[in-house]
Design an enzyme around this catalytic site. Structure first.
Site, PDB file in Angstrom:
ATOM      1  CB  CYS A 140     103.833  -8.234  12.173  1.00 11.90           C
ATOM      2  SG  CYS A 140     102.365  -6.786  11.593  1.00 11.90           S
ATOM      3  CB  CYS A 143     100.154  -7.999  13.132  1.00 10.04           C
ATOM      4  SG  CYS A 143     100.434  -7.702  11.453  1.00 10.04           S
ATOM      5  CG  ASP A 144     101.548 -10.677  16.156  1.00  8.61           C
ATOM      6  OD1 ASP A 144     100.220 -10.716  15.952  1.00  8.61           O
ATOM      7  OD2 ASP A 144     102.319 -11.295  15.582  1.00  8.61           O
TER       8      ASP A 144
HETATM    9  C1  LIG Z   1     102.374 -13.999  11.543  1.00 13.37           C
HETATM   10  C2  LIG Z   1     101.723 -13.070  10.848  1.00 13.37           C
HETATM   11  C3  LIG Z   1     100.725 -12.403  11.348  1.00 13.37           C
HETATM   12  C4  LIG Z   1     100.281 -11.161  10.936  1.00 13.37           C
HETATM   13  N1  LIG Z   1      99.085 -10.447  11.545  1.00 13.37           N
HETATM   14  C5  LIG Z   1      98.375  -9.616  10.924  1.00 13.37           C
HETATM   15  C6  LIG Z   1      97.396  -9.140  11.509  1.00 13.37           C
HETATM   16  O1  LIG Z   1      96.872  -9.585  12.496  1.00 13.37           O
HETATM   17  N2  LIG Z   1      96.476  -8.075  10.848  1.00 13.37           N
HETATM   18  C7  LIG Z   1      97.068  -7.620   9.509  1.00 13.37           C
HETATM   19  O2  LIG Z   1      96.381  -6.833   8.881  1.00 13.37           O
HETATM   20  N3  LIG Z   1      97.997  -8.310   8.906  1.00 13.37           N
HETATM   21  C8  LIG Z   1      98.773  -9.243   9.702  1.00 13.37           C
HETATM   22  N4  LIG Z   1      99.897  -9.942   9.083  1.00 13.37           N
HETATM   23  C9  LIG Z   1     100.285  -9.264   7.640  1.00 13.37           C
HETATM   24  C10 LIG Z   1      99.215  -9.751   6.569  1.00 13.37           C
HETATM   25  O3  LIG Z   1      99.225 -11.282   6.692  1.00 13.37           O
HETATM   26  C11 LIG Z   1      99.726  -9.436   5.232  1.00 13.37           C
HETATM   27  O4  LIG Z   1      99.840  -8.062   5.160  1.00 13.37           O
HETATM   28  C12 LIG Z   1      99.035 -10.012   3.996  1.00 13.37           C
HETATM   29  O5  LIG Z   1      98.658 -11.169   4.201  1.00 13.37           O
HETATM   30  C13 LIG Z   1      99.509  -9.676   2.796  1.00 13.37           C
HETATM   31  O6  LIG Z   1      98.601 -10.024   1.838  1.00 13.37           O
HETATM   32  P1  LIG Z   1      98.904 -10.392   0.257  1.00 13.37           P
HETATM   33  O7  LIG Z   1      97.712 -10.759  -0.283  1.00 13.37           O
HETATM   34  O8  LIG Z   1      99.788  -9.311  -0.228  1.00 13.37           O
HETATM   35  O9  LIG Z   1      99.962 -11.439   0.255  1.00 13.37           O
HETATM   36  P2  LIG Z   1     100.324 -12.821   1.306  1.00 13.37           P
HETATM   37  O10 LIG Z   1      99.256 -12.943   2.481  1.00 13.37           O
HETATM   38  O11 LIG Z   1     101.800 -12.744   1.490  1.00 13.37           O
HETATM   39  O12 LIG Z   1     100.204 -13.964   0.244  1.00 13.37           O
HETATM   40  C14 LIG Z   1     100.743 -14.327  -0.985  1.00 13.37           C
HETATM   41  C15 LIG Z   1     100.352 -15.315  -1.749  1.00 13.37           C
HETATM   42  O13 LIG Z   1     100.979 -15.431  -2.829  1.00 13.37           O
HETATM   43  C16 LIG Z   1     101.298 -16.846  -3.381  1.00 13.37           C
HETATM   44  N5  LIG Z   1     102.077 -16.980  -4.197  1.00 13.37           N
HETATM   45  C17 LIG Z   1     103.534 -16.404  -4.154  1.00 13.37           C
HETATM   46  N6  LIG Z   1     104.117 -16.554  -5.105  1.00 13.37           N
HETATM   47  C18 LIG Z   1     103.529 -17.339  -5.999  1.00 13.37           C
HETATM   48  C19 LIG Z   1     103.765 -17.529  -7.326  1.00 13.37           C
HETATM   49  N7  LIG Z   1     104.753 -17.803  -8.042  1.00 13.37           N
HETATM   50  N8  LIG Z   1     102.665 -18.407  -7.732  1.00 13.37           N
HETATM   51  C20 LIG Z   1     101.562 -18.342  -7.349  1.00 13.37           C
HETATM   52  N9  LIG Z   1     101.147 -17.898  -6.136  1.00 13.37           N
HETATM   53  C21 LIG Z   1     102.272 -17.388  -5.527  1.00 13.37           C
HETATM   54  C22 LIG Z   1     101.437 -17.368  -1.868  1.00 13.37           C
HETATM   55  O14 LIG Z   1     101.062 -18.760  -2.075  1.00 13.37           O
HETATM   56  C23 LIG Z   1     100.109 -16.747  -0.955  1.00 13.37           C
HETATM   57  O15 LIG Z   1      98.992 -17.280  -1.391  1.00 13.37           O
HETATM   58  C24 LIG Z   1     100.492 -10.936   9.550  1.00 13.37           C
HETATM   59  C25 LIG Z   1     101.559 -11.499   8.895  1.00 13.37           C
HETATM   60  C26 LIG Z   1     102.352 -12.357   9.429  1.00 13.37           C
HETATM   61  C27 LIG Z   1     103.203 -13.184   8.781  1.00 13.37           C
END
Ligand SMILES: Cc1cc2nc3c(=O)[nH]c(=O)nc-3n(C[C@H](O)[C@H](O)[C@H](O)COP(=O)(O)OP(=O)(O)OC[C@H]3O[C@@H](n4cnc5c(N)ncnc54)[C@H](O)[C@@H]3O)c2cc1C
Length: 315
Positions: A140, A143-144
């Protein structure tokens, strides 16, 4: 199979910023949400140390700390946060059904999907080593990228997102080397042209990553191989960005929800509604454009508000 069916007003699937924000709003609206965390409690941010762009934390915050805070805030208002993951759904009837680990059956008046997406990596052991160490591998740039300002980085990928990320990095870093596996970009002409015209981006076509080099703690360079000549070259770099795509975690919904060609859930524009009334989506599961914690939280909020209005209209 368990023979007791649990009935809930609001089932939230996923515990990233979208899921917990939806849980905060849904509990404060007396929807008594039940949230299943999935196999990655706290979501993608639990794999990163520094989050510097989450508003309200001027000094930054670690990903795990941030997610513990979001969980606690949701629980403070009564959200029922549970271990377990959804393995199957049935959205064909008026009642939306979900099964937890193929066993427990839940009937929900509303469902909020916040299952996120998973970044794809090359899978090289050296890449995974520095990724796990937090030592210079990232999927990302937004992000980084800031951590690598005035430094040299390498980015792998050939699509629109890779071009966009390379361009973003070129504003921060002294040099960006882009590794493209084929002899041309997969990206649209306009995006590829923008990258080609950027002075501090150098593009290596017909090139693949052979190994991410490091000192055992952090990345120091990348060894690449020309797949036509077989010649190996070492590129000095402190950051290695992988921009080869994401996989949305939406497989279990594909029989019921409209997905785009890469598997992202299609929401009705300007809302968190899906094509199934009573089923809503927030976060990266429906967002291949922004993919940030703040946008996930924002659309998680929208999903809870849309769900609340859906229930109110039914009363
Ligand atoms: C290494 C890294 C660094 C990042 N740094 C940043 C940053 O500095 N700033 C920023 O704004 N964004 C950052 N991001 C991006 C950010 O993490 C994502 O945009 C954000 O987490 C998305 O949130 P979300 O709630 O959509 O899902 P996610 O964070 O992807 O979470 C998905 C959730 O769904 C659950 N899940 C999946 N399938 C199922 C199922 N079948 N049943 C039940 N639960 C399920 C998983 O267990 C998880 O808890 C980073 C991403 C990464 C990988």
């Amino acid at each position: 199979m368990s023979d007791t069916i649990e009935k809930v007003k609001c089932l939230i699937i996923g515990s990233g910023p979208a899921g917990y924000t939806a849980a905060i709003y849904a509990s404060r609206a007396n929807m008594f949400p039940v949230l299943y965390q999935g196999t990655q409690p706290g979501g993608q941010l639990t794999t990163t140390n520094e989050v510097e762009n989450w508003p309200g934390n001027p000094e930054g915050i670690t990903g795990p700390e941030m997610m513990v805070g979001l969980q606690a805030q949701a629980q403070r208002f009564g959200a029922d946060v549970r271990d377990g993951w959804v393995t199957k759904v049935d959205f064909s009837g008026d009642v939306h059904k979900a099964w937890i680990q193929d066993d427990k059956e839940i009937h929900a008046e509303t469902i909020i999907i916040s299952t996120g997406a998973t970044a794809k990596y090359l899978g090289l052991p050296s890449e995974q080593k520095y990724l796990n160490l937090g030592g210079g591998v990232s999927a990302c740039a937004v992000c980084d990228g800031f951590f690598y300002r005035n430094q040299e980085v390498v980015i792998v990928g050939a699509g629109d997102s890779a071009c966009e990320e390379a361009h973003y990095l070129s504003k921060l870093c002294t040099k960006v080397t882009m590794i493209v596996r084929k002899d041309e970009f997969r990206a649209s002409k306009i995006m590829a042209e923008r990258v080609r015209k950027t002075e501090n981006i150098s593009i290596l076509y017909n090139t693949e990553t052979d190994e991410v080099l490091g000192d055992g703690q952090v990345v120091t360079g990348v060894r690449v191989k020309n797949n036509v000549t077989g010649v190996l070259t070492e590129i000095p770099a402190t950051g290695f960005f992988v921009a080869i795509g994401h996989k949305p975690n939406t497989d279990i919904f594909k029989d019921y929800l409209d997905l785009d060609e890469t598997g992202y859930i299609k929401n009705i524009p300007g809302t968190a509604k899906t094509n199934v009334p009573g089923v809503f989506v927030g976060g990266d599961a429906a967002d291949h454009v922004y993919r940030q914690a703040i946008t996930a939280a924002g659309t998680g909020c929208m999903a809870a508000l849309d769900a609340e209005r859906y229930l109110a209209a039914k009363e």
